[in-house]
Design an enzyme around this catalytic site. Structure first.
Site, PDB file in Angstrom:
ATOM      1  N   HIS A  39       0.864  -1.189   0.000  1.00  0.00           N
ATOM      2  CA  HIS A  39       0.000   0.000   0.000  1.00  0.00           C
ATOM      3  C   HIS A  39       0.895   1.232   0.000  1.00  0.00           C
ATOM      4  CE1 HIS A  39      -3.187   2.802   1.124  1.00  0.00           C
ATOM      5  NE2 HIS A  39      -4.017   1.861   0.740  1.00  0.00           N
TER       6      HIS A  39
ATOM      7  N   ASP B  40      -7.959  -5.341  -0.131  1.00  0.00           N
ATOM      8  CA  ASP B  40      -8.389  -6.207  -1.231  1.00  0.00           C
ATOM      9  C   ASP B  40      -8.010  -7.667  -1.043  1.00  0.00           C
ATOM     10  OD1 ASP B  40      -7.594  -3.383  -3.066  1.00  0.00           O
ATOM     11  OD2 ASP B  40      -9.601  -4.245  -3.004  1.00  0.00           O
TER      12      ASP B  40
HETATM   13  C1  SDX Z   1      -6.198  -0.019  -2.897  1.00  0.00           C
HETATM   14  O1  SDX Z   1      -4.416   4.496  -2.062  1.00  0.00           O
HETATM   15  C2  SDX Z   1      -5.374   3.891  -1.453  1.00  0.00           C
HETATM   16  O2  SDX Z   1      -5.802   4.281  -0.393  1.00  0.00           O
HETATM   17  C3  SDX Z   1      -5.943   2.690  -2.191  1.00  0.00           C
HETATM   18  C4  SDX Z   1      -6.962   1.841  -1.415  1.00  0.00           C
HETATM   19  C5  SDX Z   1      -8.267   2.589  -1.182  1.00  0.00           C
HETATM   20  O3  SDX Z   1      -9.001   2.201  -0.269  1.00  0.00           O
HETATM   21  O4  SDX Z   1      -8.583   3.499  -1.997  1.00  0.00           O
HETATM   22  O5  SDX Z   1      -6.417   1.441  -0.174  1.00  0.00           O
HETATM   23  C6  SDX Z   1      -7.359   0.600  -2.206  1.00  0.00           C
HETATM   24  O6  SDX Z   1      -5.948   0.323  -4.027  1.00  0.00           O
HETATM   25  C7  SDX Z   1      -5.341  -0.988  -2.150  1.00  0.00           C
HETATM   26  C8  SDX Z   1      -4.121  -1.478  -2.994  1.00  0.00           C
HETATM   27  C9  SDX Z   1      -4.616  -2.564  -3.925  1.00  0.00           C
HETATM   28  N1  SDX Z   1      -3.561  -2.937  -4.885  1.00  0.00           N
HETATM   29  C10 SDX Z   1      -2.935  -4.127  -4.793  1.00  0.00           C
HETATM   30  O7  SDX Z   1      -3.121  -4.952  -3.899  1.00  0.00           O
HETATM   31  C11 SDX Z   1      -1.977  -4.407  -5.955  1.00  0.00           C
HETATM   32  C12 SDX Z   1      -0.649  -4.909  -5.384  1.00  0.00           C
HETATM   33  N2  SDX Z   1       0.009  -3.821  -4.693  1.00  0.00           N
HETATM   34  C13 SDX Z   1       1.014  -3.049  -5.413  1.00  0.00           C
HETATM   35  O8  SDX Z   1       0.769  -2.874  -6.762  1.00  0.00           O
HETATM   36  C14 SDX Z   1       1.525  -1.851  -4.636  1.00  0.00           C
HETATM   37  O9  SDX Z   1       1.746  -2.280  -3.357  1.00  0.00           O
HETATM   38  C15 SDX Z   1       0.701  -0.580  -4.589  1.00  0.00           C
HETATM   39  C16 SDX Z   1       0.381  -0.079  -5.960  1.00  0.00           C
HETATM   40  C17 SDX Z   1      -0.549  -0.800  -3.826  1.00  0.00           C
HETATM   41  C18 SDX Z   1       1.531   0.480  -3.873  1.00  0.00           C
HETATM   42  O10 SDX Z   1       2.633   0.691  -4.643  1.00  0.00           O
HETATM   43  P1  SDX Z   1       3.732   1.820  -4.227  1.00  0.00           P
HETATM   44  O11 SDX Z   1       3.362   2.538  -2.999  1.00  0.00           O
HETATM   45  O12 SDX Z   1       4.003   2.623  -5.444  1.00  0.00           O
HETATM   46  O13 SDX Z   1       4.954   0.956  -3.784  1.00  0.00           O
HETATM   47  P2  SDX Z   1       6.090   0.539  -4.722  1.00  0.00           P
HETATM   48  O14 SDX Z   1       5.506   0.021  -5.999  1.00  0.00           O
HETATM   49  O15 SDX Z   1       7.069   1.662  -4.793  1.00  0.00           O
HETATM   50  O16 SDX Z   1       6.706  -0.718  -3.946  1.00  0.00           O
HETATM   51  C19 SDX Z   1       7.816  -0.604  -3.125  1.00  0.00           C
HETATM   52  C20 SDX Z   1       8.561  -1.932  -3.306  1.00  0.00           C
HETATM   53  C21 SDX Z   1       8.935  -2.229  -4.746  1.00  0.00           C
HETATM   54  O17 SDX Z   1      10.041  -3.122  -4.700  1.00  0.00           O
HETATM   55  P3  SDX Z   1      11.547  -2.521  -4.997  1.00  0.00           P
HETATM   56  O18 SDX Z   1      11.470  -1.809  -6.332  1.00  0.00           O
HETATM   57  O19 SDX Z   1      11.803  -1.570  -3.837  1.00  0.00           O
HETATM   58  O20 SDX Z   1      12.427  -3.729  -4.995  1.00  0.00           O
HETATM   59  O21 SDX Z   1       7.676  -3.016  -2.933  1.00  0.00           O
HETATM   60  C22 SDX Z   1       7.437  -3.833  -4.060  1.00  0.00           C
HETATM   61  C23 SDX Z   1       7.771  -3.018  -5.290  1.00  0.00           C
HETATM   62  O22 SDX Z   1       8.133  -3.865  -6.363  1.00  0.00           O
HETATM   63  N3  SDX Z   1       6.007  -4.168  -4.036  1.00  0.00           N
HETATM   64  C24 SDX Z   1       5.521  -5.372  -4.254  1.00  0.00           C
HETATM   65  C25 SDX Z   1       4.141  -5.252  -4.065  1.00  0.00           C
HETATM   66  N4  SDX Z   1       3.828  -3.986  -3.763  1.00  0.00           N
HETATM   67  C26 SDX Z   1       4.987  -3.310  -3.751  1.00  0.00           C
HETATM   68  N5  SDX Z   1       6.134  -6.533  -4.574  1.00  0.00           N
HETATM   69  C27 SDX Z   1       5.335  -7.593  -4.717  1.00  0.00           C
HETATM   70  N6  SDX Z   1       3.993  -7.573  -4.549  1.00  0.00           N
HETATM   71  C28 SDX Z   1       3.370  -6.421  -4.237  1.00  0.00           C
HETATM   72  N7  SDX Z   1       2.056  -6.395  -4.082  1.00  0.00           N
END
Ligand code: SDX
Length: 431
Positions: A308, A366
């Protein structure tokens, strides 16, 4: 509201600016950066708004490190235990918990607006039976702008209130109609003697040839999910509604832009993606292989339902849903739910894996919601539609807060331009 002061010095010229930090009622201070452009001709650069507050709001507060979520100051845990989705919608929109008479009037207003204009129902016949319901719902909501364009002065508080009632009331009807269209079944009209969630389930699952009895356990479980998804401060879809609404566009059009943004798998589309992921993993012994793929930088596989932008701890909503999953599944007679057992195992393994722990990746709202939607008989393709029904309350509250602010300005971000500088046209003969 100003507390801390910052001084910024441009090294090459020695020119300094004083920047004021504005203090919130709770949470981080925000730096007013207006002097940067005026005094130094520079903008801030923050793709994805990782560290940028786009507005002031009094609606919802999240503390990502503590896993706190407050709707107008009330902890989501207390609202989940004691409130209802319509009461939470009232709270988000009007700012206070309603007195009994206020809640009754709000409930009556919502009930009186649940029907759709008959010509709107004909829209669905334009979709193929397998059109994704999010495409159908966003299109029908956008088309509502065509029905109420004349009678909607966004600067008239009463017009704004009727819009709020209409869209909250009609989202279940619009969503159920999309589902029925996919099934090839006749639309089921809203029933004024049913409450919000019972009415929704009846419109989803009733058929003309037999009486449908809404299971009160299912209606209660659905109400809980709608409360937990109702608002979440400046998430991507709410920010989309605010940006679209800041142009003064018709609020139905602004809502439709929010629905479109919510559909993405990084946002509200994740609940559908989680079930897909669990079904692809299949069994617990396949979890290590799947997680290895997630950690492989050459792969684009994500652990859906984890991570998140704000929560770097447990999403409080995920905790509540996980805790009620057992109860809901038992009450619905679905105790042996292999997908829920698999989700629990996947969460346990991931939360003990350094890759996820070091990146502070925890289950978000989710991760478990789809398990309950499935147990209620709602198909995976409708999960994000359920999210949209709930988040409509938050989108309306944020749109109202912005439009009623006399200081509102159209949102218009700047950019870091790295394209070609000015150059002359070259005739095709000379290319
Ligand atoms: C919702 O914003 C809100 O409030 C949203 C929400 C709401 O109520 O409106 O809460 C609802 O959208 C919840 C989120 C649902 N999405 C998912 O579950 C999809 C999976 N999650 C990711 O795509 C991700 O965690 C995000 C998009 C939710 C957040 O991404 P960020 O904040 O941009 O974090 P990031 O991509 O910079 O990640 C940091 C690191 C990265 O690794 P490195 O490059 O540092 O090695 O964490 C990794 C990312 O690759 N990472 C994940 C991951 N989420 C982040 N790796 C594997 N699986 C994941 N789910």
């Amino acid at each position: 509201m100003t507390t801390r002061k910052f001084t910024l010095t441009e090294v090459s010229t020695g020119k300094t600016s004083s920047l004021d930090a504005l203090s919130p009622s709770v949470g981080s201070d925000v730096l007013n950066i207006a002097p940067l452009a005026k005094d130094h001709g520079v903008y801030t650069f923050d793709p994805g708004f990782m560290a940028t507050a786009a507005c002031e709001s009094k609606i919802t507060y999240i503390d990502g490190d503590q896993g706190v979520l407050l709707y107008r100051g009330y902890p989501v845990e207390q609202l989940a235990a004691k409130s209802s989705f319509l009461e939470v919608s009232y709270l988000l929109i009007y700012g206070e918990l309603p007195a009994p008479a206020q809640l009754d009037e709000f409930r009556r207003n919502i009930t009186r607006h649940t029907m759709l204009n008959e010509s709107l129902l004909r829209f669905y016949n334009g979709f193929h039976y397998d059109a994704h319901p999010m495409a159908q719902v966003s299109a029908v909501v956008a088309s509502m702008a065509g029905f109420y364009h004349e009678s909607l002065d966004i600067h008239n508080p009463r017009h704004r209130e009727i819009f709020a009632h209409r869209i909250i009331a009609k989202m279940p009807t619009i969503s159920a109609a999309a589902y029925k269209h996919m099934l090839g079944q006749p639309f089921v009209y809203p029933q004024n003697d049913l409450d919000y969630c019972a009415n929704l389930l009846n419109m989803f699952f009733a058929v003309p040839c037999e009486h449908y009895q809404v299971d009160p356990v299912a209606a209660k479980a659905l109400d809980l999910l709608l409360i937990l998804h109702a608002d979440h401060e400046q998430n991507a879809s709410t920010s989309t509604v605010r940006l679209a609404g800041s142009t003064g566009t018709n609020p139905y059009a602004a809502m439709a832009s929010g629905i479109a943004a919510l559909w993405g798998p990084s946002h509200g589309g994740a609940n559908e993606a989680v079930l897909q992921m669990l079904e692809e993993i299949g069994t617990a012994d396949a979890i290590p292989k799947f997680l290895a793929k997630v950690k492989d930088k050459n792969e684009t596989t994500k652990l859906m339902g984890f991570g998140h932008r704000v929560y770097k701890n447990f999403d409080p909503r995920a905790k509540i849903i996980r805790e009620t999953c057992h109860q809901v599944l038992a009450n619905l007679g679905r105790v042996d739910n292999p997908l829920f057992e698999l989700a629990l195992k996947l969460e346990h393994i991931a939360l003990n894996d350094e890759y996820f722990v070091s990146r502070k990746l925890y289950p978000n709202v989710d991760f478990y919601s789809g398990i309950i939607y499935s147990a209620l008989g709602i198909p995976r393709s409708m999960f994000t539609v359920m999210f949209a029904i709930a988040r409509t309350a938050g989108w309306v509250a944020h749109w109202q807060e912005m439009i009623s602010d006399p200081a509102m300005k159209i949102g218009r971000p700047r950019q870091l331009y790295t394209g070609p500088t000015a150059r002359d046209y070259v005739d095709i003969e000379a290319r």
